[in-house]
Enzyme design. Structure first.
Site, PDB file in Angstrom:
ATOM      1  N   PRO A  10       0.800  -1.225   0.000  1.00 53.63           N
ATOM      2  CA  PRO A  10       0.000   0.000   0.000  1.00 53.63           C
ATOM      3  C   PRO A  10       0.832   1.275   0.000  1.00 53.63           C
ATOM      4  CG  PRO A  10      -0.847  -1.542   1.628  1.00 53.63           C
ATOM      5  CD  PRO A  10       0.394  -2.150   1.054  1.00 53.63           C
ATOM      6  N   ASN A  11       0.380   2.212  -0.788  1.00 53.81           N
ATOM      7  CA  ASN A  11       0.929   3.579  -0.860  1.00 53.81           C
ATOM      8  C   ASN A  11       2.283   3.690  -1.558  1.00 53.81           C
ATOM      9  OD1 ASN A  11      -1.285   4.797   0.518  1.00 53.81           O
ATOM     10  ND2 ASN A  11      -0.495   3.874   2.404  1.00 53.81           N
ATOM     11  N   ARG A  18       5.254  11.131  -2.444  1.00 53.88           N
ATOM     12  CA  ARG A  18       5.006  10.879  -1.019  1.00 53.88           C
ATOM     13  C   ARG A  18       6.274  11.137  -0.214  1.00 53.88           C
ATOM     14  NH1 ARG A  18       4.447   4.768   1.416  1.00 53.88           N
ATOM     15  NH2 ARG A  18       3.855   5.356   3.530  1.00 53.88           N
ATOM     16  N   TYR A  23      11.271   9.015   1.475  1.00 58.40           N
ATOM     17  CA  TYR A  23      11.247   7.943   0.467  1.00 58.40           C
ATOM     18  C   TYR A  23      11.977   8.282  -0.828  1.00 58.40           C
ATOM     19  CZ  TYR A  23       7.727   6.047   3.619  1.00 58.40           C
ATOM     20  OH  TYR A  23       7.080   5.564   4.723  1.00 58.40           O
ATOM     21  N   ASN A  72       8.063  -5.259  -0.059  1.00 59.20           N
ATOM     22  CA  ASN A  72       7.928  -4.065   0.768  1.00 59.20           C
ATOM     23  C   ASN A  72       6.439  -3.952   1.047  1.00 59.20           C
ATOM     24  OD1 ASN A  72       7.711  -1.623   1.998  1.00 59.20           O
ATOM     25  ND2 ASN A  72       9.031  -0.517   0.567  1.00 59.20           N
ATOM     26  N   ALA A  75       2.722  -0.333   5.277  1.00 59.30           N
ATOM     27  CA  ALA A  75       2.252  -0.398   6.662  1.00 59.30           C
ATOM     28  C   ALA A  75       1.665  -1.767   7.035  1.00 59.30           C
ATOM     29  CB  ALA A  75       1.240   0.708   6.923  1.00 59.30           C
ATOM     30  N   GLU A  96      12.069  -9.315   3.363  1.00 56.31           N
ATOM     31  CA  GLU A  96      11.319  -8.093   3.685  1.00 56.31           C
ATOM     32  C   GLU A  96      12.228  -6.893   3.425  1.00 56.31           C
ATOM     33  OE1 GLU A  96      10.725  -7.838   7.913  1.00 56.31           O
ATOM     34  OE2 GLU A  96       9.647  -5.919   7.781  1.00 56.31           O
ATOM     35  N   HIS A  98      12.429  -2.391   3.323  1.00 57.24           N
ATOM     36  CA  HIS A  98      11.851  -1.056   3.527  1.00 57.24           C
ATOM     37  C   HIS A  98      12.840  -0.025   3.014  1.00 57.24           C
ATOM     38  CE1 HIS A  98       8.688  -2.791   5.886  1.00 57.24           C
ATOM     39  NE2 HIS A  98       9.614  -3.510   6.497  1.00 57.24           N
ATOM     40  N   ARG A 105      11.899   5.547  13.244  1.00 55.00           N
ATOM     41  CA  ARG A 105      10.753   6.431  13.024  1.00 55.00           C
ATOM     42  C   ARG A 105       9.748   6.253  14.173  1.00 55.00           C
ATOM     43  NH1 ARG A 105       8.747   5.549   7.091  1.00 55.00           N
ATOM     44  NH2 ARG A 105       7.537   7.404   7.643  1.00 55.00           N
TER      45      ARG A 105
HETATM   46  C1  DQA Z   1       7.941   1.462   4.278  1.00 61.42           C
HETATM   47  C2  DQA Z   1       7.855   1.773   5.773  1.00 61.42           C
HETATM   48  C3  DQA Z   1       6.456   1.545   6.306  1.00 61.42           C
HETATM   49  O1  DQA Z   1       6.426   1.820   7.696  1.00 61.42           O
HETATM   50  C4  DQA Z   1       5.503   2.479   5.605  1.00 61.42           C
HETATM   51  O2  DQA Z   1       4.185   2.236   6.053  1.00 61.42           O
HETATM   52  C5  DQA Z   1       5.589   2.370   4.112  1.00 61.42           C
HETATM   53  C6  DQA Z   1       6.908   2.283   3.494  1.00 61.42           C
HETATM   54  C7  DQA Z   1       9.339   1.791   3.692  1.00 61.42           C
HETATM   55  O3  DQA Z   1       9.604   1.347   2.582  1.00 61.42           O
HETATM   56  O4  DQA Z   1      10.133   2.456   4.316  1.00 61.42           O
HETATM   57  O5  DQA Z   1       4.590   2.456   3.421  1.00 61.42           O
HETATM   58  O6  DQA Z   1       7.698   0.104   4.096  1.00 61.42           O
END
Ligand code: DQA
Length: 389
Positions: A10-11, A18, A23, A72, A75, A96, A98, A105
């Site tokens: 997501p996102n 964003r 990021y 990735n 959240a 995994e 990020h 954070r």
């Molecule tokens: C993320 C970190 C997560 O906490 C966040 O919700 C994201 C991006 C990262 O790539 O740093 O959407 O996974």
């Protein structure tokens, strides 16, 4: 490792607009293109997939017929037990990733409910997190390691053990990664080195340790390194605790030399040699030079003016003579740790009576010395082989 599926949760479709401070500026399309390029360099065919919907992601994972998966999960990482179960249920290894440093954070981002089902968690390296995850999958498939614990912390008091074929007992090379003691850098940096050394007939024990941001820093980081080395006799009866060398890079070089110079009690494993690659040998000087923007003070938690003893007790150059043979290696173009530090250290070690061999590589930087594909590695490997005889 021929086919890898990369899943963005997501996102992540909003990358580029964003929170660029966190990021970066790359759009998702640009990131995917970059990932495909890294895949080509590593000989891996990459397929990418993004969804904002948990169910779609679960369906995609369940259908994955790839050799490895990188996810990735955004959240979802922090609360989706369904995602954990889907990852656990499939057979390809899942890494995994990020982009940001989730440990530095908001508090709720520290928890990953999927980590236990994944073979590695790589975070806080920007887009490079994906690159390093791909590289890790490739190395794992070349020579899978057995991950073992040497302490209670399941994330950081662990190491990867690789044993050559045969009965043994095998000599052991303890491998200590660098990264200025910071949490985002982990032992995957040394996968290639560990595999190369294992091919030469050594058992390798590529260790993790608590770092700044993951419960480490002085004194836990050093305590972990000592505990990991002293755990060797308990790991396998195919290891020879009388024939141990410690190989460390950068901050890991400091830890490697420190481990040989600590004053061991009778139960400790005493290494027969140290191979220090671009090591930080003088912490007071490294602090003065401001290496990595104050990394030494973050590690030791004090300035040298406040606690000079802490600097001396942790600095290889202050522990001389170490009493074990040392190989010191440095590239003359190193822009992270100045080559002058190794030149001075090698001279002081010899003056103090230690057996030390110093190799300076012309035209090499900080990372060539941990790249088995690079020409300088053959010299380093020769030195490591010499400890076998
Ligand atoms: C993320 C970190 C997560 O906490 C966040 O919700 C994201 C991006 C990262 O790539 O740093 O959407 O996974």
């Amino acid at each position: 490792m021929e086919r890898v599926l990369v899943i963005h949760g997501p996102n992540l479709n909003l990358l580029g607009s964003r929170d660029p401070g966190i990021y970066g500026n790359r759009t998702l399309a640009e990131l995917d293109e970059e990932i495909a390029g890294w895949g080509r360099d590593l000989g891996v065919d990459v397929e990418t997939f993004q969804s904002n919907h948990e169910g779609e992601i679960l369906d995609r994972i369940q259908r994955a017929d790839h050799d490895g998966v990188i996810i990735n999960a955004g959240a979802l990482t922090h609360y989706s037990f369904s995602l954990h179960d889907a990852i656990e249920a499939i057979s390809p290894p899942v890494v995994e990733v990020h982009i940001s440093n989730v440990r530095a954070r908001e508090h709720w981002r520290r928890r990953s409910v999927i980590a236990a089902a994944c073979v590695a968690s790589i975070y806080g390296r920007g887009a490079r997190s994906y690159h390093d995850a791909l590289r890790h999958l490739v190395h794992r498939s070349r020579w899978p390691a057995e991950t073992r614990r040497y302490g209670d912390d399941a994330d950081d008091q662990i190491g990867d053990l690789r044993l050559p074929d045969g009965e043994g007992p095998f000599p052991v090379a303890v491998i200590i990664h660098g990264g200025f003691w910071a949490d985002v850098w982990q032992r995957d940096l040394m996968d290639a080195v560990a595999i190369d050394i294992s091919r030469r007939g050594w058992a390798t024990w590529n260790i993790e340790y608590r770092r700044v941001g993951s419960g480490g820093g002085w004194p836990g980081t050093q305590a972990d390194v000592a505990a990991a080395i002293d755990a060797i006799p308990t790991l396998s009866d195919r290891l020879d605790p009388q024939r141990v060398i410690v190989v460390g890079h950068s901050a890991g070089g400091q830890l490697a030399l420190w481990s040989a110079g600590r004053h061991p009690d009778s139960s400790a494993v005493v290494p027969m040699g140290v191979v220090a690659l671009a090591p930080i040998t003088d912490l007071t000087q490294a602090h003065r030079l401001g290496l990595d923007d104050g990394a030494v003070e973050r590690y030791l938690r004090r300035s040298p003016d406040k606690d000079g003893a802490r600097y001396r007790e942790s600095s290889p150059v202050s522990l001389l003579p170490l009493g074990v043979p040392q190989v010191i290696v440095h590239g003359d173009l190193d822009d992270r740790v100045p080559v002058q530090m190794s030149r001075a250290y090698a001279g002081e070690a010899a003056d103090a009576g230690d057996e030390v061999r110093y190799h300076e590589f012309e035209g090499s930087g900080h990372f060539e010395v941990i790249d088995p594909g690079h020409i300088v590695w053959s010299k380093i490997a020769d030195e490591i082989d010499q400890f076998l005889s």
